[in-house]
Motif scaffolding. Sequence first.
Motif, PDB file in Angstrom:
ATOM      1  N   LYS A  21       0.833  -1.208   0.000  1.00 33.01           N
ATOM      2  CA  LYS A  21       0.000   0.000   0.000  1.00 33.01           C
ATOM      3  C   LYS A  21       0.866   1.255   0.000  1.00 33.01           C
ATOM      4  CE  LYS A  21      -3.376   2.709   2.538  1.00 33.01           C
ATOM      5  NZ  LYS A  21      -4.116   2.932   3.797  1.00 33.01           N
ATOM      6  N   GLU A  22       1.898   1.273   0.823  1.00 34.33           N
ATOM      7  CA  GLU A  22       2.790   2.431   0.877  1.00 34.33           C
ATOM      8  C   GLU A  22       3.422   2.712  -0.486  1.00 34.33           C
ATOM      9  OE1 GLU A  22       5.628   1.560   3.888  1.00 34.33           O
ATOM     10  OE2 GLU A  22       4.204   1.771   5.552  1.00 34.33           O
ATOM     11  N   ARG A  23       3.819   1.651  -1.170  1.00 32.09           N
ATOM     12  CA  ARG A  23       4.468   1.822  -2.478  1.00 32.09           C
ATOM     13  C   ARG A  23       3.475   2.336  -3.524  1.00 32.09           C
ATOM     14  NH1 ARG A  23       9.476   2.572  -2.046  1.00 32.09           N
ATOM     15  NH2 ARG A  23       9.702   2.019  -4.264  1.00 32.09           N
ATOM     16  N   LEU A  28       1.139   6.861  -6.908  1.00 30.90           N
ATOM     17  CA  LEU A  28      -0.009   7.621  -7.395  1.00 30.90           C
ATOM     18  C   LEU A  28       0.053   9.113  -7.041  1.00 30.90           C
ATOM     19  CD1 LEU A  28      -2.134   8.348  -4.886  1.00 30.90           C
ATOM     20  CD2 LEU A  28      -2.743   5.945  -5.132  1.00 30.90           C
ATOM     21  N   GLU A  29       0.950   9.483  -6.143  1.00 31.61           N
ATOM     22  CA  GLU A  29       0.986  10.865  -5.661  1.00 31.61           C
ATOM     23  C   GLU A  29       1.065  11.917  -6.761  1.00 31.61           C
ATOM     24  OE1 GLU A  29       3.312  13.559  -2.285  1.00 31.61           O
ATOM     25  OE2 GLU A  29       3.915  11.485  -2.666  1.00 31.61           O
ATOM     26  N   PRO A  30       1.866  11.733  -7.814  1.00 30.40           N
ATOM     27  CA  PRO A  30       1.920  12.772  -8.860  1.00 30.40           C
ATOM     28  C   PRO A  30       0.654  12.847  -9.718  1.00 30.40           C
ATOM     29  CG  PRO A  30       3.886  11.379  -8.886  1.00 30.40           C
ATOM     30  CD  PRO A  30       2.867  10.686  -8.046  1.00 30.40           C
ATOM     31  N   LEU A 203       0.694   3.134 -13.224  1.00 31.10           N
ATOM     32  CA  LEU A 203       0.151   2.201 -12.243  1.00 31.10           C
ATOM     33  C   LEU A 203       0.491   0.764 -12.616  1.00 31.10           C
ATOM     34  CD1 LEU A 203      -1.424   1.663  -9.688  1.00 31.10           C
ATOM     35  CD2 LEU A 203      -3.546   1.800 -11.005  1.00 31.10           C
ATOM     36  N   GLN A 204       0.449   0.449 -13.899  1.00 34.61           N
ATOM     37  CA  GLN A 204       0.849  -0.885 -14.333  1.00 34.61           C
ATOM     38  C   GLN A 204       2.274  -1.189 -13.887  1.00 34.61           C
ATOM     39  OE1 GLN A 204       0.104  -1.832 -18.494  1.00 34.61           O
ATOM     40  NE2 GLN A 204      -1.575  -0.371 -18.574  1.00 34.61           N
ATOM     41  N   GLN A 205       3.145  -0.212 -14.016  1.00 36.29           N
ATOM     42  CA  GLN A 205       4.544  -0.405 -13.620  1.00 36.29           C
ATOM     43  C   GLN A 205       4.667  -0.609 -12.114  1.00 36.29           C
ATOM     44  OE1 GLN A 205       6.274   3.169 -15.267  1.00 36.29           O
ATOM     45  NE2 GLN A 205       6.795   2.176 -17.212  1.00 36.29           N
ATOM     46  N   ALA A 206       3.924   0.172 -11.335  1.00 36.79           N
ATOM     47  CA  ALA A 206       3.972   0.042  -9.875  1.00 36.79           C
ATOM     48  C   ALA A 206       3.471  -1.327  -9.431  1.00 36.79           C
ATOM     49  CB  ALA A 206       3.151   1.151  -9.222  1.00 36.79           C
ATOM     50  N   LEU A 207       2.382  -1.790 -10.032  1.00 39.77           N
ATOM     51  CA  LEU A 207       1.835  -3.097  -9.675  1.00 39.77           C
ATOM     52  C   LEU A 207       2.812  -4.206 -10.037  1.00 39.77           C
ATOM     53  CD1 LEU A 207      -1.890  -2.688 -10.831  1.00 39.77           C
ATOM     54  CD2 LEU A 207      -0.970  -2.415  -8.538  1.00 39.77           C
ATOM     55  N   GLN A 211       4.822  -6.735  -7.466  1.00 39.63           N
ATOM     56  CA  GLN A 211       4.225  -8.060  -7.619  1.00 39.63           C
ATOM     57  C   GLN A 211       2.814  -8.103  -7.003  1.00 39.63           C
ATOM     58  OE1 GLN A 211       7.171 -10.784  -5.968  1.00 39.63           O
ATOM     59  NE2 GLN A 211       8.312 -10.816  -7.890  1.00 39.63           N
ATOM     60  N   ILE A 212       2.029  -7.134  -7.397  1.00 41.27           N
ATOM     61  CA  ILE A 212       0.638  -7.028  -6.950  1.00 41.27           C
ATOM     62  C   ILE A 212      -0.252  -7.547  -8.077  1.00 41.27           C
ATOM     63  CG2 ILE A 212      -1.200  -5.458  -6.241  1.00 41.27           C
ATOM     64  CD1 ILE A 212       1.009  -3.587  -5.190  1.00 41.27           C
TER      65      ILE A 212
END
Length: 240
Positions: A21-23, A28-30, A203-207, A211-212
Amino acid sequence: MVFQTIFKRYELKYLLTERQKERVLLALEPYMALDQYGRTTIRNVYFDTESYRLVRRSIENPAYKEKLRVRSYSQAKPGSTVFVELKKKYQKVVYKRRIALPEQEAMEWVSGGRHCHTYSQISAEVDYFLQYYGGLRPAAFLSYEREAFYSKDQSDFRITFDERILCRRENLSLERGAYGTPILPQGQTLMEIKCSGGIPLWLQQALSEEQIYKGSFSKYGTAYKTLIYPSLRKEAACYA
């Protein structure tokens, strides 16, 4: 106040650890901002038949499923505005239609004690739903603490984080406090992506990096499988 009454979108669900969640929040902050309500406690009363036909059908994961609930965004009073929500899912697309009503009128209408005082296409659909299933009753109270983020580019893309998801089978009123039995392990968060199209590349990159992975999760369905059904079995055993 004008409320959105019709929704058509995809709802993608993910169970996150605290670190994940933190990551995601950092990623998403920007691009996204917390909505004006901040962290809110959402209360829902789900309606079902005596045999829990609606939730049992939903658990089977059919191509089409539907449910009916009354929702408030704070502890309600008889005159507080709440929402009667008819939610359907067909081939992965979610259709939600809702009506804003005073709490007392909403509960009496859905419980079969009165008619909705205003006629609309949505009220007609709810009336048909009530007639089709017959004898719906309050079946479960579900509450959770939600943080909702909207896209800064003014699109309809949204992300919500739900924590402290609680369920109970008694005191099924939006006028009562938010308490019950947790249906998620401590430290887990349910993230929902709500969109009419694709997921942004950032978001795709963050997930991917964290490994979400997308899963299947229904709050009412999980509550039925983990709390309600086991309780019903115990109650039946007592009378056997």
